[in-house]
Design a protein around this motif. Structure first.
Motif, PDB file in Angstrom:
ATOM      1  N   TYR A  74     -56.254  42.735 -14.014  1.00 15.03           N
ATOM      2  CA  TYR A  74     -55.227  43.489 -14.728  1.00 15.03           C
ATOM      3  C   TYR A  74     -53.947  42.654 -14.876  1.00 15.03           C
ATOM      4  O   TYR A  74     -53.373  42.587 -15.965  1.00 15.03           O
ATOM      5  CB  TYR A  74     -54.926  44.809 -14.018  1.00 15.03           C
ATOM      6  N   LYS A  78     -52.160  41.300 -18.348  1.00 14.86           N
ATOM      7  CA  LYS A  78     -50.770  41.617 -18.682  1.00 14.86           C
ATOM      8  C   LYS A  78     -49.910  40.360 -18.856  1.00 14.86           C
ATOM      9  O   LYS A  78     -48.866  40.420 -19.493  1.00 14.86           O
ATOM     10  CB  LYS A  78     -50.144  42.505 -17.600  1.00 14.86           C
ATOM     11  N   GLU A  83     -50.362  38.963 -25.028  1.00 20.22           N
ATOM     12  CA  GLU A  83     -50.082  40.339 -24.585  1.00 20.22           C
ATOM     13  C   GLU A  83     -48.607  40.510 -24.238  1.00 20.22           C
ATOM     14  O   GLU A  83     -48.012  41.542 -24.546  1.00 20.22           O
ATOM     15  CB  GLU A  83     -50.953  40.710 -23.385  1.00 20.22           C
ATOM     16  N   ARG A  84     -48.022  39.520 -23.616  1.00 20.32           N
ATOM     17  CA  ARG A  84     -46.599  39.611 -23.270  1.00 20.32           C
ATOM     18  C   ARG A  84     -45.749  39.761 -24.528  1.00 20.32           C
ATOM     19  O   ARG A  84     -44.831  40.578 -24.572  1.00 20.32           O
ATOM     20  CB  ARG A  84     -46.182  38.396 -22.459  1.00 20.32           C
ATOM     21  N   TYR A  87     -46.522  43.400 -25.990  1.00 20.15           N
ATOM     22  CA  TYR A  87     -45.915  44.487 -25.211  1.00 20.15           C
ATOM     23  C   TYR A  87     -44.391  44.447 -25.287  1.00 20.15           C
ATOM     24  O   TYR A  87     -43.743  45.493 -25.357  1.00 20.15           O
ATOM     25  CB  TYR A  87     -46.357  44.432 -23.750  1.00 20.15           C
TER      26      TYR A  87
END
Length: 109
Positions: A74, A78, A83-84, A87
């Protein structure tokens, strides 16, 4: 962007996924979630910039490195630069209009 609703293509923990040129959603209600859709659109842009195949190679390679680093799948997920970026900017619905080329690289470290 082509949106495809199909709950059978995704694992239980995944609400959606961007697989060029599709955004695959777990259920129709996610179509009205502008932030979620924007997150996936950011991934589509990243994929296009990296000529699709290189995006997936980089994504898997970085995931494996982060998994070794954080010892958690996980946390590895993240902390992938793609993804950073997604998000961090998913709530800015105008982000893609002002995003610079290969912007994900500033999220590598």
């Amino acid at each position: 962007m082509i949106v495809w609703v199909n709950r059978f293509l995704l694992r239980k923990k995944f609400l959606g996924m961007a697989l060029w040129p599709f955004i695959i959603l777990q259920n129709k209600s996610l179509l009205s979630d502008a932030v979620f859709i924007n997150h996936e659109k950011i991934h589509l842009r990243q994929q296009a910039e990296m000529l699709i195949v290189f995006f997936y190679v980089w994504y898997v390679f970085e995931f494996l490195l982060r998994w070794i680093q954080f010892k958690s799948r996980y946390q590895a997920y993240k902390n992938i630069s793609f993804e950073r970026e997604a998000y961090t900017n998913e709530k800015d619905l105008d982000y893609l209009k002002k995003r610079s080329f290969w912007c994900f690289t500033k999220y590598l470290f």
